[in-house]
Design an enzyme around this catalytic site. Structure first.
Site, PDB file in Angstrom:
ATOM      1  N   SER A 180       0.834  -1.200   0.000  1.00  0.00           N
ATOM      2  CA  SER A 180       0.000   0.000   0.000  1.00  0.00           C
ATOM      3  C   SER A 180       0.875   1.259   0.000  1.00  0.00           C
ATOM      4  CB  SER A 180      -0.918  -0.022   1.224  1.00  0.00           C
ATOM      5  OG  SER A 180      -1.536   1.208   1.375  1.00  0.00           O
ATOM      6  N   TRP A 188       2.445   1.619  -3.389  1.00  0.00           N
ATOM      7  CA  TRP A 188       1.454   2.049  -4.376  1.00  0.00           C
ATOM      8  C   TRP A 188       1.418   3.574  -4.470  1.00  0.00           C
ATOM      9  CZ3 TRP A 188      -2.830   5.201  -3.988  1.00  0.00           C
ATOM     10  CH2 TRP A 188      -3.708   5.196  -5.066  1.00  0.00           C
ATOM     11  N   HIS A 189       1.634   4.227  -3.319  1.00  0.00           N
ATOM     12  CA  HIS A 189       1.553   5.689  -3.294  1.00  0.00           C
ATOM     13  C   HIS A 189       2.688   6.359  -4.051  1.00  0.00           C
ATOM     14  CE1 HIS A 189      -1.401   4.983  -0.136  1.00  0.00           C
ATOM     15  NE2 HIS A 189      -1.867   6.165  -0.463  1.00  0.00           N
ATOM     16  N   GLY A 190       3.827   5.718  -4.124  1.00  0.00           N
ATOM     17  CA  GLY A 190       4.895   6.365  -4.863  1.00  0.00           C
ATOM     18  C   GLY A 190       6.203   5.630  -4.763  1.00  0.00           C
ATOM     19  N   PHE A 235       0.002  10.039  -7.576  1.00  0.00           N
ATOM     20  CA  PHE A 235       0.045   8.597  -7.304  1.00  0.00           C
ATOM     21  C   PHE A 235      -0.586   7.883  -8.448  1.00  0.00           C
ATOM     22  CE2 PHE A 235      -0.460  10.270  -2.780  1.00  0.00           C
ATOM     23  CZ  PHE A 235       0.875  10.543  -2.699  1.00  0.00           C
TER      24      PHE A 235
END
Lengths: 484, 301
Positions: free
Chosen positions: A322, A325-327, A484
């Site tokens: 997770s 996933w954001h960066g 993102f």
């Protein structure tokens, strides 16, 4: 096209009018219009990346059809693998290529080897993380035989590119949104009014709360050395409300816009800062992503119905993915790890599903223990947000070490040098108050003054719109989650 | 559906009327952009020395002290992009010299925010920042617009800050302390992102080429700043600024550069804030520039 732009203010009424001018039984025609509108909406930012979106749509549409037609398990697995490879491959290239190359170079140089690899000047296509996950859910659900493929390519393409949620979610499940493209939609006056109210609330959170917070967040995170500890704490609080206002504001605008077209998108935020523990926070923050990971990663790994050790492993996996996933930055991974660490004690104690209802349900004030839970959870979240916002882990620690000094107990100098920072703080208090009062609704102003006279309600709506116009930040900020 | 549309229109109508009324009122307020656009339309053919750039030349260079017919067409935050657009639009057939500041941020910044609307509305220049820039009302928060209207229509204070030749000589706000403004300004001018560098270099080179075609010279200068500003600059960005400038100087023989950034002749008494000079400081800088220009002229002859 940004939701808070004049372009969108012109685009939306045009699409809305054209859409409802089409007879409601002509669903296909309405879908074609939505598809065209969505491509214009996306192409407004950079038309070149439309090709990626269209390519992803083609791949998943045909993979979905093929998956449904065959019972050969080996072939089905190959088809699913094709969808995963194409979607995650595109995401990996555009979002993570430079990160991996950079880290490989660093790792090799650590052992004395010089690696001749080059990073590329890659532009991240807006929304790729969102629509990739949305189309993946379609292929996976058909593979799992949980749903049938889309009846037509137009319906499917409109589902993938549906403009209200295309670039920053909510990440819809095909099983929820796709059938809405296949059914007849009727104009519903109350739903449309509800949509407009939710849009205005979203705009308030974005333009008034988030953008005003951003002014100070950018300052304190850029030069933490220039501020005392209490200012840095305030900077972190501002960031907590910036990211909340920005992202939940976007979700509200998206959900509200969808309502205007008789679509129901899933809820993405449910007053996360009123959570009494971290598990509750994750049930209330970015719900569409958390549940995506739950359904497509956590449960297939065994979820919590495995040994404690494996459950802990699964939790770590979910939070790290997770974060990633954001960066493409170690700060996001660290942020994920930190949240996993917060979550695991609750999981081991079997208390991760303790607070399922909203805090103080049916009461005006929370109990002391609820209040203590909310404050503790907020502070834990705040600490993690510092890593999320900082440019590097080193910078985050620098920020924290500067914050946790005796100057933490002095008056924040940022408040004495800028009147706007005091206004921003007051606005946050207003936001918390309104959200607390309306916390049992999907969004707080939904039923506000519902039983009062029409005049009073209109005055309130005018006040909301005027406050957006009057109190918006001088500098418009791009939505954080676009990156993102 | 009809009920919904009618109600929405009724709801929106007062905002629409308010916006139109305020737009007309706001556009009617005299401001420097309007003044300079008009001046350039009428006098561009007479101008021999054109001062372009941001607030670092808008306030810091006094055209009255420069020999020849000079005009200061700089504005706050004006980037090379808009310098070039102004240069192209008004052509300046008798131009001999262009003076442009190379500030710490010059190669890294892109103009955004409310100023953009001034270029589309008054200079009639194209901007690529969307429809919002076609409106004063939409470019500023409502509260600022109300304040601007009150200031002009009730208190009779316009938004002109410059003298007849375009130098900024008054300000709406009172001066900030040199200590505080240094950190703030340095931070505001530090850009971690280098994505605009190549664009900005290209705009500047375009300006220099236009000048060359007109047989004109380009004087680049880095304005002086107070120590609280210079001490808080990012070393890498500053180094890049010097490096890029040096590369440009090597390429063009009609381009000259002088650096005043840490010039010790400028003391606290010369500054309005950490990176802008007051009238006394501006005169001092302009005189130094004039003597540099004279030395350049001698060299060229």
């Amino acid at each position: 096209m940004l939701f808070n732009s004049l372009e969108f203010a012109i685009f939306l009424p045009i699409v809305f009018t054209l859409y409802w001018l089409i007879p409601t039984e002509k669903v296909k025609l309405q879908n074609i219009l939505l598809l065209m509108a969505s491509y214009i909406f996306y192409g407004w930012w950079d038309y070149r990346f439309l090709s990626l979106l269209i390519f992803s749509t083609f791949v998943d549409y045909f993979v979905g059809l093929a998956l449904y037609k065959t019972n050969n398990e080996r072939k089905r697995k190959m088809l699913l693998l094709t969808s995963l490879t194409v979607n995650l491959g595109l995401l990996g290239f555009f979002k993570y290529y430079n990160f991996f190359v950079d880290n490989f170079i660093k790792a090799f140089s650590f052992f004395g080897y010089k690696l001749n690899a080059r990073t590329l000047d890659v532009v991240l296509p807006v929304g790729i993380s969102f629509y990739t996950f949305q189309t993946l859910s379609y292929s996976i659900d058909i593979y799992r035989r949980k749903m049938k493929p889309a009846k037509s390519f137009i319906d499917f393409a409109a589902f993938v590119s549906f403009f209200p949620q295309l670039v920053a979610g909510p990440i819809e499940r095909a099983s929820n949104l796709l059938p809405q493209f296949e059914r007849r939609r009727k104009f519903d006056y109350h739903k449309a009014v509800d949509g407009l109210k939710q849009i205005s609330w979203g705009l308030f959170k974005k333009m008034v709360i988030a953008d005003n917070c951003a002014v100070f967040v950018n300052k304190v995170f850029a030069t933490p050395d220039a501020y005392n500890g209490s200012s840095l704490l305030l900077g972190a609080i501002f960031f907590a409300f910036q990211i909340y206002g920005d992202f939940s504001g976007y979700s509200d605008i998206a959900i509200g816009t969808a309502k205007l077209f008789d679509f129901d998108l899933m809820r993405n935020f449910a007053y996360p800062y009123f959570s009494r523990d971290i598990a509750e926070f994750w049930r209330r923050w970015h719900i569409s992503l958390s549940t995506w990971f739950r359904d497509y990663v956590y449960i297939p790994l065994g979820g919590s119905k495995v040994s404690k050790l494996k459950a802990v492993r699964n939790t770590f996996i979910i939070f790290v993915i997770s974060g990633f996933w954001h960066g493409a930055n170690w700060t996001f991974i660290f942020w994920g790890l930190l949240n996993a660490l917060y979550f695991i004690p609750l999981l081991l104690a079997g208390k991760n599903r303790k607070n399922l209802e909203i805090a103080a349900k049916g009461r005006l004030f929370p109990s002391i223990s609820e209040l203590a839970g909310m404050i503790t959870t907020f502070l834990l979240t705040l600490f993690a947000w510092i890593f999320f916002r900082a440019q590097s882990i080193h910078e985050a620690f620098k920020y924290i070490s500067r914050m946790l000094t005796s100057s933490l107990f002095t008056f924040p100098d940022i408040l004495s040098t800028s009147r706007r920072s005091i206004l921003t703080l007051l606005l946050i208090i207003v936001l918390i108050t309104i959200e607390w009062i309306g916390r049992e609704q999907d969004y707080p102003i939904r039923d506000f003054l519902k039983r009062r006279s029409k005049i009073l309600r209109w005055i309130f709506y005018y006040a909301v719109v005027l406050s957006i116009l009057a109190l918006q930040a001088p500098q418009q900020q791009v939505f954080i989650y676009f990156q993102f | 559906m009809r009920r919904f549309v009618v109600k929405v229109l009724v709801f929106v109508l007062p905002f629409f009327l308010l916006a139109i009324t305020m737009e007309i009122m706001l556009r009617n307020i005299p401001n420097d952009y309007k003044y300079k656009a008009k001046y350039l339309t009428e006098h561009s053919k007479d101008i021999e020395v054109l001062i372009l750039g941001s607030s670092h030349s808008y306030a810091d260079v006094n055209p009255y002290l420069i020999p020849g017919k000079a005009f200061n067409a700089a504005h706050s935050g004006q980037t090379f992009e808009f310098d070039l657009k102004i240069l192209k639009k008004y052509e300046f057939p008798n131009l001999r010299m262009i003076i442009i500041p190379i500030s710490y941020f010059s190669y890294f910044a892109k103009l955004d925010g409310p100023y953009l609307c001034k270029y589309s509305l008054y200079y009639k220049l194209e901007t690529d920042e969307g429809l919002k820039t076609l409106s004063e009302f939409l470019s500023y928060p409502l509260i600022d617009n109300v304040r601007r209207i009150i200031n002009y229509y009730l208190k009779r204070r316009d938004e002109n800050e410059s003298n007849k030749l375009g130098q900024r000589i008054k300000r709406k706000e009172s001066p900030q302390s040199l200590e505080e403004s240094g950190i703030d300004a340095a931070l505001r001018h530090t850009h971690k992102d280098t994505k605009y560098v190549s664009q900005n270099v290209s705009f500047l080179e375009n300006i220099i080429q236009i000048a060359r075609n007109k047989n004109s010279i380009v004087i680049l200068f880095t304005p002086p700043a107070y120590r609280t500003y210079t001490e808080n600059l990012d070393a890498e960005q500053l180094k890049a600024m010097y490096q890029i400038t040096e590369d440009i100087l090597k390429k063009y023989d009609n381009c000259y550069y002088i650096d005043f950034l840490k010039d010790t002749d400028f003391t606290a008494e010369d500054f309005w804030d950490s990176d802008h000079l007051n009238a006394k400081g501006a005169d001092k800088l302009t005189r130094k520039l004039v003597s540099f220009i004279e030395s350049v002229s001698k060299r060229r002859n």
